[in-house]
Enzyme design. Structure first.
Site, PDB file in Angstrom:
ATOM      1  N   HIS A 181     -17.383  60.297  35.748  1.00 24.67           N
ATOM      2  CA  HIS A 181     -16.733  59.161  35.424  1.00 24.67           C
ATOM      3  C   HIS A 181     -16.069  59.309  33.498  1.00 24.67           C
ATOM      4  O   HIS A 181     -15.325  59.015  33.807  1.00 24.67           O
ATOM      5  CB  HIS A 181     -18.378  58.922  35.098  1.00 24.67           C
ATOM      6  CG  HIS A 181     -18.617  58.054  36.477  1.00 24.67           C
ATOM      7  ND1 HIS A 181     -20.159  58.772  36.804  1.00 24.67           N
ATOM      8  CD2 HIS A 181     -17.883  57.368  37.705  1.00 24.67           C
ATOM      9  CE1 HIS A 181     -20.350  58.025  37.212  1.00 24.67           C
ATOM     10  NE2 HIS A 181     -19.468  57.198  38.366  1.00 24.67           N
ATOM     11  N   SER A 202     -22.276  60.793  41.330  1.00 24.90           N
ATOM     12  CA  SER A 202     -24.042  59.842  40.867  1.00 24.90           C
ATOM     13  C   SER A 202     -25.065  60.975  42.349  1.00 24.90           C
ATOM     14  O   SER A 202     -25.942  61.143  41.949  1.00 24.90           O
ATOM     15  CB  SER A 202     -24.264  59.187  40.051  1.00 24.90           C
ATOM     16  OG  SER A 202     -23.179  59.120  39.364  1.00 24.90           O
ATOM     17  N   LYS A 242     -32.137  48.702  44.732  1.00 23.24           N
ATOM     18  CA  LYS A 242     -33.006  48.767  44.514  1.00 23.24           C
ATOM     19  C   LYS A 242     -34.397  49.982  43.866  1.00 23.24           C
ATOM     20  O   LYS A 242     -35.202  49.735  43.031  1.00 23.24           O
ATOM     21  CB  LYS A 242     -34.417  48.423  45.627  1.00 23.24           C
ATOM     22  CG  LYS A 242     -33.433  46.980  45.864  1.00 23.24           C
ATOM     23  CD  LYS A 242     -34.461  46.177  47.404  1.00 23.24           C
ATOM     24  CE  LYS A 242     -34.186  44.698  47.683  1.00 23.24           C
ATOM     25  NZ  LYS A 242     -33.827  44.864  49.300  1.00 23.24           N
ATOM     26  N   ARG A 293     -11.125  60.559  44.370  1.00 24.14           N
ATOM     27  CA  ARG A 293     -11.580  61.725  44.512  1.00 24.14           C
ATOM     28  C   ARG A 293     -10.877  62.430  45.544  1.00 24.14           C
ATOM     29  O   ARG A 293     -10.937  63.643  45.966  1.00 24.14           O
ATOM     30  CB  ARG A 293     -12.586  62.110  44.724  1.00 24.14           C
ATOM     31  CG  ARG A 293     -13.608  61.357  43.554  1.00 24.14           C
ATOM     32  CD  ARG A 293     -14.718  61.562  43.706  1.00 24.14           C
ATOM     33  NE  ARG A 293     -15.117  60.372  43.732  1.00 24.14           N
ATOM     34  CZ  ARG A 293     -16.835  59.778  44.399  1.00 24.14           C
ATOM     35  NH1 ARG A 293     -17.892  60.709  43.779  1.00 24.14           N
ATOM     36  NH2 ARG A 293     -17.263  59.353  45.356  1.00 24.14           N
TER      37      ARG A 293
END
Ligand code: PNS
Length: 161
Positions: free
Chosen positions: A17, A128, A41, A90
């Site tokens: 990022h 991530s 969530k 990517r």
């Protein structure tokens, strides 16, 4: 004045990022790094923590502004009077997903273009979710994130042991 938006969930921001932000910031006047609120969530970091971490990583880039948004990205882009959405690509899987998203966003906001920047090859395998998985399972993820994020994620995992 060109205004671009780099949206994402950033849970957490990775070196991939950061690389896209640095390259994107050179191509526009203002780059909003926009953290999607309530994307999952069970995020590892809260929206405020994500914003804080991104601000720390981008403090040397004066035209980068870090914010959160909720709802449709196309509406946020309208609100900011943005010219483009910036996304990193990517691999071909990313391309298929992003191509579809760019078409949806264009239907929702005809003024918005999506600009794709290809990930640097050495960063293209970083996500991530892979950072969090490797961190939780005790692997070395120091090459995937900024040092500050590395320490915060280590602390976070140790507190949950
Ligand atoms: O980092 P990510 O998870 O790939 O980011 C995805 C993001 C935040 C760019 C995307 O989920 C998004 O734009 N969400 C907002 C809702 C929206 O506008 N969806 C597009 C129309 S279906």
């Amino acid at each position: 004045m060109s205004v671009w938006i780099y949206p994402g969930s950033f849970d957490p921001i990775t070196l991939g990022h950061e690389n896209i932000i640095a390259r994107g910031a050179k191509l526009c006047d203002t780059l909003y790094v926009a953290v999607l609120e309530n994307h999952s969530k069970h995020p590892t970091f809260t929206t405020d923590e994500k914003i804080e971490l991104i601000k720390e990583c981008t403090s040397h880039m004066p035209n980068v502004v870090v914010e959160c948004f909720s709802g449709l990205l196309a509406d946020y882009a309208k609100q900011k009077d943005a010219d483009a959405i910036l996304r990193g690509i990517r691999n071909t899987g990313d391309y298929e997903y992003e191509h579809n998203m760019s078409q949806l966003n264009k239907k929702l906001n005809s003024n918005i273009e999506t600009v794709f920047v290809c990930a640097e090859p050495e960063l293209a395998c970083i996500s991530s979710s892979s950072v969090k998985e490797i961190a939780k399972l005790g692997g070395d993820f120091s090459w995937m994130v900024n040092k500050n994020i590395y320490n915060k994620l280590k602390d976070y995992i140790n507190r949950r042991k």
